[in-house]
Design a protein around this motif. Structure first.
Motif, PDB file in Angstrom:
ATOM      1  N   ILE A   1       0.844  -1.198   0.000  1.00 11.37           N
ATOM      2  CA  ILE A   1       0.000   0.000   0.000  1.00 11.37           C
ATOM      3  C   ILE A   1       0.879   1.248   0.000  1.00 11.37           C
ATOM      4  CG2 ILE A   1      -1.607   1.379   1.398  1.00 11.37           C
ATOM      5  CD1 ILE A   1      -2.825  -1.324   2.344  1.00 11.37           C
ATOM      6  N   LEU A   2       1.893   1.238   0.858  1.00 10.40           N
ATOM      7  CA  LEU A   2       2.787   2.389   0.962  1.00 10.40           C
ATOM      8  C   LEU A   2       3.606   2.582  -0.315  1.00 10.40           C
ATOM      9  CD1 LEU A   2       4.010   1.918   4.639  1.00 10.40           C
ATOM     10  CD2 LEU A   2       2.564   3.762   3.781  1.00 10.40           C
ATOM     11  N   LYS A   3       4.015   1.487  -0.939  1.00 11.98           N
ATOM     12  CA  LYS A   3       4.760   1.590  -2.197  1.00 11.98           C
ATOM     13  C   LYS A   3       3.881   2.167  -3.302  1.00 11.98           C
ATOM     14  CE  LYS A   3       8.239  -2.055  -1.590  1.00 11.98           C
ATOM     15  NZ  LYS A   3       8.782  -3.320  -2.124  1.00 11.98           N
ATOM     16  N   ASP A   4       2.621   1.772  -3.325  1.00 15.26           N
ATOM     17  CA  ASP A   4       1.678   2.305  -4.306  1.00 15.26           C
ATOM     18  C   ASP A   4       1.532   3.814  -4.140  1.00 15.26           C
ATOM     19  OD1 ASP A   4      -0.619   2.032  -6.297  1.00 15.26           O
ATOM     20  OD2 ASP A   4      -1.704   2.813  -4.562  1.00 15.26           O
ATOM     21  N   PHE A   5       1.432   4.252  -2.888  1.00 17.34           N
ATOM     22  CA  PHE A   5       1.308   5.687  -2.637  1.00 17.34           C
ATOM     23  C   PHE A   5       2.613   6.407  -2.976  1.00 17.34           C
ATOM     24  CE2 PHE A   5       1.570   9.506  -0.029  1.00 17.34           C
ATOM     25  CZ  PHE A   5       0.377  10.121  -0.347  1.00 17.34           C
ATOM     26  N   ALA A   6       3.746   5.803  -2.618  1.00 17.77           N
ATOM     27  CA  ALA A   6       5.045   6.419  -2.916  1.00 17.77           C
ATOM     28  C   ALA A   6       5.214   6.643  -4.411  1.00 17.77           C
ATOM     29  CB  ALA A   6       6.180   5.544  -2.382  1.00 17.77           C
ATOM     30  N   ASN A   7       4.797   5.673  -5.204  1.00 19.70           N
ATOM     31  CA  ASN A   7       4.863   5.790  -6.652  1.00 19.70           C
ATOM     32  C   ASN A   7       4.003   6.949  -7.148  1.00 19.70           C
ATOM     33  OD1 ASN A   7       5.459   4.958  -9.392  1.00 19.70           O
ATOM     34  ND2 ASN A   7       3.399   4.106  -9.464  1.00 19.70           N
ATOM     35  N   ALA A   8       2.822   7.112  -6.531  1.00 20.85           N
ATOM     36  CA  ALA A   8       1.911   8.183  -6.955  1.00 20.85           C
ATOM     37  C   ALA A   8       2.401   9.569  -6.527  1.00 20.85           C
ATOM     38  CB  ALA A   8       0.512   7.922  -6.379  1.00 20.85           C
ATOM     39  N   VAL A   9       3.003   9.650  -5.340  1.00 23.03           N
ATOM     40  CA  VAL A   9       3.367  10.960  -4.791  1.00 23.03           C
ATOM     41  C   VAL A   9       4.748  11.433  -5.244  1.00 23.03           C
ATOM     42  CG1 VAL A   9       4.550  10.269  -2.633  1.00 23.03           C
ATOM     43  CG2 VAL A   9       3.109  12.327  -2.665  1.00 23.03           C
ATOM     44  N   TYR A  10       5.592  10.537  -5.732  1.00 21.91           N
ATOM     45  CA  TYR A  10       6.970  10.901  -6.074  1.00 21.91           C
ATOM     46  C   TYR A  10       7.068  12.066  -7.062  1.00 21.91           C
ATOM     47  CZ  TYR A  10      11.881  10.408  -7.341  1.00 21.91           C
ATOM     48  OH  TYR A  10      13.215  10.669  -7.586  1.00 21.91           O
ATOM     49  N   PRO A  11       6.329  12.043  -8.196  1.00 21.75           N
ATOM     50  CA  PRO A  11       6.439  13.191  -9.110  1.00 21.75           C
ATOM     51  C   PRO A  11       5.943  14.494  -8.496  1.00 21.75           C
ATOM     52  CG  PRO A  11       4.696  11.683  -9.816  1.00 21.75           C
ATOM     53  CD  PRO A  11       5.467  10.988  -8.745  1.00 21.75           C
TER      54      PRO A  11
END
Length: 211
Positions: free
Chosen positions: A193-203
């Motif tokens: 879940i956290l990796k999914d969010f990290a991918n979304a928030v990185y840009p």
């Protein structure tokens, strides 16, 4: 005193000494965009902003920050905190959750390095993973230091790069990024879940944090 502890103490003393010398020469860098403009809609995630307690804000010494709880329609939740420092002088250096969380009653039961695939940047980033427990509650924390164009997954390397960049770039600005999610099923599910969010928030982070 162990050899490792001696090295850590010497490193901290070196960082403090060098920052004291170069702090007056370091540029004060502002965010690309103020964190007051940080979006609350990121992909499938919708957020609600929070505020740091004034005492905590004073202790952290940040110039700008975002604190928000994000949620998916399917029910997953992530707490995001990003603290931005224009200049890390003595007393205003990024704090590690390894020091802060135990003070809040959370016990660190496991720590490791996780790899997050960031589709927007077509690369992987390495981040620090903590498993926390307080009574029957468990949380997973992913965090990293995003400073002067680098993603750093080590407290010690963060300090070393801080010294190097203060000398070579006259910059001591930096950001701390932390994601927290409660363990509802198991640790692996929560990490994903956290990796999914990290991918979304990185840009989005790159729109605010200077490289």
């Amino acid at each position: 005193m162990t050899y490792k502890r001696t090295i850590i103490i010497i490193t901290i003393m070196l960082v403090t000494a060098v920052l004291t010398i170069f702090a007056s020469q370091s540029e004060r860098i502002s965010p690309n965009k103020p964190f007051s403009e940080f979006p609350l809609e990121i992909g499938q995630w919708e957020g609600k902003k929070g505020e740091l307690d004034q005492e905590v804000y004073n202790i952290l010494g940040v110039e700008d920050y975002i604190l928000a709880n994000y949620r998916k329609v399917s029910g997953e939740t992530v707490n995001l905190y990003v603290g931005f420092y224009q200049s890390q002088k003595e007393g205003d250096i990024i704090h590690s959750p390894k020091n802060c969380m135990p003070g809040a009653g959370w016990k660190i039961t496991d720590t490791s390095i996780e790899t997050v695939k960031v589709a927007d940047a077509q690369k992987n980033i390495r981040v620090i993973n903590l498993l926390l427990q307080k009574g029957a509650e468990k949380q997973v924390v992913l965090y990293w230091f995003q400073s002067r164009g680098r993603i750093i997954s080590s407290e010690y390397m963060q300090k070393i790069w801080l010294v190097i960049d203060s000398i070579t770039k006259h910059r001591t600005d930096g950001s701390f990024v932390r994601l927290i999610s409660p363990v509802m099923v198991d640790e692996e599910t929560t990490i994903n879940i956290l990796k999914d969010f990290a991918n979304a928030v990185y840009p989005v982070l790159n729109e605010h944090i200077p490289s």
